[in-house]
Design an enzyme around this catalytic site. Structure first.
Site, PDB file in Angstrom:
ATOM      1  N   ARG A 165       1.061  -1.301   0.031  1.00  0.00           N
ATOM      2  CA  ARG A 165      -0.061  -0.079  -0.368  1.00  0.00           C
ATOM      3  C   ARG A 165       1.149   1.393   0.393  1.00  0.00           C
ATOM      4  O   ARG A 165      -0.177   2.157   0.461  1.00  0.00           O
ATOM      5  CB  ARG A 165      -0.915  -0.179   1.474  1.00  0.00           C
ATOM      6  N   SER A 243     -11.546  -1.096   3.043  1.00  0.00           N
ATOM      7  CA  SER A 243     -10.727  -1.698   4.022  1.00  0.00           C
ATOM      8  C   SER A 243     -10.387  -0.369   4.772  1.00  0.00           C
ATOM      9  O   SER A 243      -9.485   0.576   4.309  1.00  0.00           O
ATOM     10  CB  SER A 243      -9.578  -2.203   3.960  1.00  0.00           C
ATOM     11  N   GLU A 338      -5.852   2.831   6.066  1.00  0.00           N
ATOM     12  CA  GLU A 338      -5.637   3.330   4.959  1.00  0.00           C
ATOM     13  C   GLU A 338      -5.931   4.244   3.729  1.00  0.00           C
ATOM     14  O   GLU A 338      -4.900   4.703   3.414  1.00  0.00           O
ATOM     15  CB  GLU A 338      -6.555   1.603   4.617  1.00  0.00           C
TER      16      GLU A 338
END
Ligand code: EPU
Length: 342
Positions: A165, A243, A338
């Site tokens: 990420r 998420s 996130e």
């Protein structure tokens, strides 16, 4: 060039929170970039690039700057031989459009990225990944508009620092290039070989349950789409950013002690990082399905927060703090958000 004033960020982001952006400019072609950044420069305003807003949270105070809305479209083949195809994909394309393009030609490499909400630009920026595939495995490089020089340059994949990420485009720190480039296109390499070796756990389980034995691109794309549809909220119906927390990255040496202390703890190797599933931690902390300040911890996947009735970003902050505290108290791990914030 279409410039709008005081545009609601909540309407531009799938979590549907946040105040107004001072200006909004839709980037429909590469030639819009020069004038758009000149406008921001002339007004001495910061800029922020948005795609579908599927992984960005708006704050209540809004954004006192210019949101550049990426509407760049087009998927073109650049070169092809018997076992590989290189395509140039405009970053305003949906990632799913790239997946469908690849699958239609029986090309492999993107099929497990099916049904991830959002654009190719967002996927590159945060090295999106799912079900055993990651953007880093198919990217060759990006074409990017350098806002400092006004030039279009190519940045090869090995200069993007892609990991879980993370890329040069979303990382802070002394060498940060955050905000400097507008990525206009991704160059992606697809191939003729299906996924090798062990499959991602829940994908393997789905194939077994449904007596599916082949790994053709279309088969995997359809399987992943079904899994995601069952588990992830449809952002056209429910307000969510997928998420909400990252998984926890651990060292290999931590695995055995963790397994001894918490039998059943899910630990995976993703790319070259060992990760603890944060969804499991949240579930074990007793929060799955709970409603906190208008935010629902999904009862299907505890890593997902759904904005059911939150009035503001402040409500989200309260819910987030309670989840982080509960997991930290039980496991000693500190969850990290996130999605980005504007
Ligand atoms: N789990 C639980 N309880 C839950 C949720 C998960 O025990 O409520 C366990 C599962 O049983 C499994 C493990 O946690 O053993 C992993 O769960 P899952 O396969 O559902 O994936 P995830 O870790 O929750 C990550 C990505 C997703 C991606 C999936 C599939 C992150 C932050 N999330 O989720 O990406 O689709 O893997 O590869 O890395 C996103 O980033 O928005 C996203 C949806």
């Amino acid at each position: 060039m279409n410039i709008q004033e005081n545009f609601s960020i909540s309407q531009l982001t799938t979590m549907r929170l946040g105040g107004a952006a001072r200006y909004l400019i839709e980037i429909e072609k590469e030639a819009d970039l020069g004038p758009a950044y000149e406008f921001a420069g002339n007004h001495q305003l910061p800029t922020y690039i948005l795609g579908d807003g599927s992984n960005v949270i708006g704050r209540d105070e809004g954004f006192a700057g210019v949101v550049m809305l990426n509407r760049l479209k087009g998927i073109e083949p650049i070169s092809e031989d018997s076992d590989k195809l290189i395509v140039r994909v405009a970053t305003g394309e949906e990632l799913d459009a790239l997946v469908d393009y690849a699958v239609a030609g029986d090309w492999y490499g993107a099929e497990a990225l099916a049904a991830i909400p959002g654009t190719v630009g967002g996927a590159v920026m945060q090295n999106a990944g799912a079900y055993g595939q990651e953007m880093s495995q198919i990217l060759v490089g990006v074409d990017a508009y350098d806002t400092q020089t006004g030039e279009l340059i190519h940045i090869p994949v090995d200069e993007l620092a892609l990991c879980y990420r993370h890329s040069i485009f979303n990382s802070d720190g002394p060498d940060s290039v955050k905000g400097r480039y507008f990525i206009v296109a991704a160059r992606v390499r697809l191939h003729r070989t299906e996924i090798q070796g062990e499959l991602y756990g829940s994908l393997q389980a789905y194939l077994l349950e449904n007596d599916i034995t082949d790994r053709r691109a279309k088969t995997i794309r359809d399987a992943v789409t079904n899994i995601r549809t069952q588990k992830l909220p449809d952002s056209t119906v429910m307000a969510s950013s997928g998420s909400f927390f990252k998984n926890i990255t651990i060292d290999e040496a931590d695995i055995e002690p963790l397994r001894a202390q918490y039998p059943g703890i899910p630990i995976f190797l993703i790319g070259n990082c060992w990760e603890v599933a944060s969804g499991w931690l949240i579930e074990q902390a007793g929060l799955k399905g709970k409603l906190l300040h208008g935010m629902r911890v999904s009862d299907k996947a505890a890593l997902i927060l759904i904005n059911e009735s939150a009035d503001s970003y402040e409500d989200l902050c309260r819910a987030r703090a309670e989840i982080i505290a509960a997991v930290e108290e039980k496991f000693g791990f500190r969850l990290e958000q996130e999605p980005e914030e504007i």
